[in-house]
Scaffold this active site. Structure first.
Site, PDB file in Angstrom:
ATOM      1  N   ARG A   1      11.712  -5.306   5.025  1.00 10.06           N
ATOM      2  CA  ARG A   1      11.606  -3.956   4.479  1.00 10.06           C
ATOM      3  C   ARG A   1      12.247  -2.880   5.359  1.00 10.06           C
ATOM      4  O   ARG A   1      12.365  -3.021   6.559  1.00 10.06           O
ATOM      5  CB  ARG A   1      10.147  -3.610   4.158  1.00 10.06           C
TER       6      ARG A   1
ATOM      7  N   ARG B   1      -9.932   1.063   8.413  1.00 11.51           N
ATOM      8  CA  ARG B   1      -9.538  -0.288   8.807  1.00 11.51           C
ATOM      9  C   ARG B   1     -10.656  -0.999   9.566  1.00 11.51           C
ATOM     10  O   ARG B   1     -10.489  -2.158   9.928  1.00 11.51           O
ATOM     11  CB  ARG B   1      -8.308  -0.210   9.708  1.00 11.51           C
TER      12      ARG B   1
ATOM     13  N   ARG C   1      10.900  -0.319  10.856  1.00  8.14           N
ATOM     14  CA  ARG C   1       9.828  -0.088  11.816  1.00  8.14           C
ATOM     15  C   ARG C   1       9.889  -1.075  12.968  1.00  8.14           C
ATOM     16  O   ARG C   1      10.150  -2.257  12.768  1.00  8.14           O
ATOM     17  CB  ARG C   1       8.477  -0.212  11.111  1.00  8.14           C
TER      18      ARG C   1
ATOM     19  N   ARG D   1      -0.825  -8.186  13.436  1.00  9.82           N
ATOM     20  CA  ARG D   1      -1.360  -7.204  12.469  1.00  9.82           C
ATOM     21  C   ARG D   1      -2.173  -7.906  11.384  1.00  9.82           C
ATOM     22  O   ARG D   1      -3.205  -7.407  10.938  1.00  9.82           O
ATOM     23  CB  ARG D   1      -0.213  -6.375  11.884  1.00  9.82           C
TER      24      ARG D   1
ATOM     25  N   LYS E   1       0.831  -1.210   0.000  1.00 11.06           N
ATOM     26  CA  LYS E   1       0.000   0.000   0.000  1.00 11.06           C
ATOM     27  C   LYS E   1       0.871   1.267   0.000  1.00 11.06           C
ATOM     28  O   LYS E   1       0.626   2.184  -0.774  1.00 11.06           O
ATOM     29  CB  LYS E   1      -0.935   0.032   1.223  1.00 11.06           C
TER      30      LYS E   1
HETATM   31  P1  AMP Z   1       0.540   0.866   9.033  1.00 10.79           P
HETATM   32  O1  AMP Z   1       1.686   1.803   8.875  1.00 10.79           O
HETATM   33  O2  AMP Z   1      -0.632   1.219   8.143  1.00 10.79           O
HETATM   34  O3  AMP Z   1       0.927  -0.582   8.905  1.00 10.79           O
HETATM   35  O4  AMP Z   1      -0.002   1.062  10.527  1.00 10.79           O
HETATM   36  C1  AMP Z   1       0.824   0.783  11.650  1.00 10.79           C
HETATM   37  C2  AMP Z   1      -0.029   0.655  12.895  1.00 10.79           C
HETATM   38  O5  AMP Z   1      -0.717   1.903  13.125  1.00 10.79           O
HETATM   39  C3  AMP Z   1      -1.122  -0.384  12.798  1.00 10.79           C
HETATM   40  O6  AMP Z   1      -0.667  -1.698  13.112  1.00 10.79           O
HETATM   41  C4  AMP Z   1      -2.133   0.158  13.823  1.00 10.79           C
HETATM   42  O7  AMP Z   1      -1.699  -0.113  15.143  1.00 10.79           O
HETATM   43  C5  AMP Z   1      -2.039   1.662  13.618  1.00 10.79           C
HETATM   44  N1  AMP Z   1      -2.993   2.156  12.603  1.00 10.79           N
HETATM   45  C6  AMP Z   1      -2.708   2.710  11.376  1.00 10.79           C
HETATM   46  N2  AMP Z   1      -3.831   3.058  10.723  1.00 10.79           N
HETATM   47  C7  AMP Z   1      -4.861   2.712  11.545  1.00 10.79           C
HETATM   48  C8  AMP Z   1      -6.273   2.781  11.425  1.00 10.79           C
HETATM   49  N3  AMP Z   1      -6.869   3.266  10.322  1.00 10.79           N
HETATM   50  N4  AMP Z   1      -7.022   2.325  12.472  1.00 10.79           N
HETATM   51  C9  AMP Z   1      -6.444   1.829  13.587  1.00 10.79           C
HETATM   52  N5  AMP Z   1      -5.123   1.702  13.747  1.00 10.79           N
HETATM   53  C10 AMP Z   1      -4.324   2.135  12.741  1.00 10.79           C
END
Ligand code: AMP
Length: 228
Positions: A137, A98, A171, A182, A23
């Protein structure tokens, strides 16, 4: 009536898919090709954690465990980002919505602004490969360009292709245990949104096991349609 040089609209695109589906990589490519603004709630939350804001303090432990941050916090962050001037030419939402509640909140926020979701793009991948994709990554610490140990290493080892910087970061939640949590959160809470957008008639499915360029080509076609 349509013409090749018809005036383009500011589209709202959503990228749906589990962690590791690509993404972020694809959102950045759409941003540079179509001047859309990438709105990545994960990036915004990490920035909030780093800045030590109230939202960041509330989100940190949930993120470290691979769970989902509360809808209230994430929707508030997204609302502010949607209203920023740089979102006026169109946005690509990366990692939002989400949950069903976030999808409903997004529909309402957009309706208030006379906008709507133009395309919800499901990046379809094979779960078994995701843990490997994610654990390899890393990103350039200066410009945020994404890399992968085997799938997309920098052309010159240790040097960012995009800006020439030599510092990279990984990360904290990209470890095997957190990745599994996740993926579970994705299947339980986010995958049902695919049916939501199918019902609305805005769903597009893309095979995201294909090469980065092939996926980018598919997304460019969808974006062209959404803009015209
Ligand atoms: P990402 O960078 O999109 O993989 O997001 C990293 C972490 O941020 C996720 O595992 C969640 O803990 C939190 N997070 C990101 N976007 C959301 C969302 N839309 N709703 C809830 N938690 C989120």
């Amino acid at each position: 009536m349509s013409a090749p040089d018809a005036i383009t609209r500011a589209p709202v695109l959503i990228l749906l898919g589990p962690p590791g589906a690509g993404k972020g990589t694809q959102a950045r490519m759409l941003e540079s090709r179509f001047h859309l603004k990438q709105l990545a709630t994960g990036d915004m939350l990490r920035a909030a954690v780093a800045a030590g804001t109230e939202a960041g303090r509330a989100a940190q432990s949930v993120m470290e465990a691979g769970g989902l941050v509360s809808d209230d916090i994430v929707v508030a962050i997204l609302r502010d980002a949607l209203d920023a001037p740089d979102a006026a030419a169109g946005v690509v939402l990366d990692g939002f919505p989400r949950t069903e509640a976030q999808a409903a909140a997004l529909d309402a926020l957009l309706a208030e602004r006379g906008r709507q979701v133009d395309a919800a793009i499901a990046l379809e991948v094979d779960d078994a490969e995701m843990v490997g994709r994610i654990s390899g990554r890393f990103t350039c610490a200066a410009c945020g360009e994404g890399y992968h140990d085997t799938n997309k290493p920098p052309a010159r080892e240790g040097v960012c292709d995009n800006c020439g910087a030599t510092e990279f970061s990984r990360r904290a939640d990209d470890n095997a245990e957190t990745v599994r949590a996740r993926l579970e959160a994705y299947h339980e809470q986010t995958a049902p949104l695919i049916a939501h957008y199918a019902r609305l008639g805005t769903l597009e499915r893309v095979d995201a096991m294909a090469s980065i360029d092939a996926v980018a080509t598919a997304l460019a076609r969808i974006t062209e349609r959404a803009r015209s």
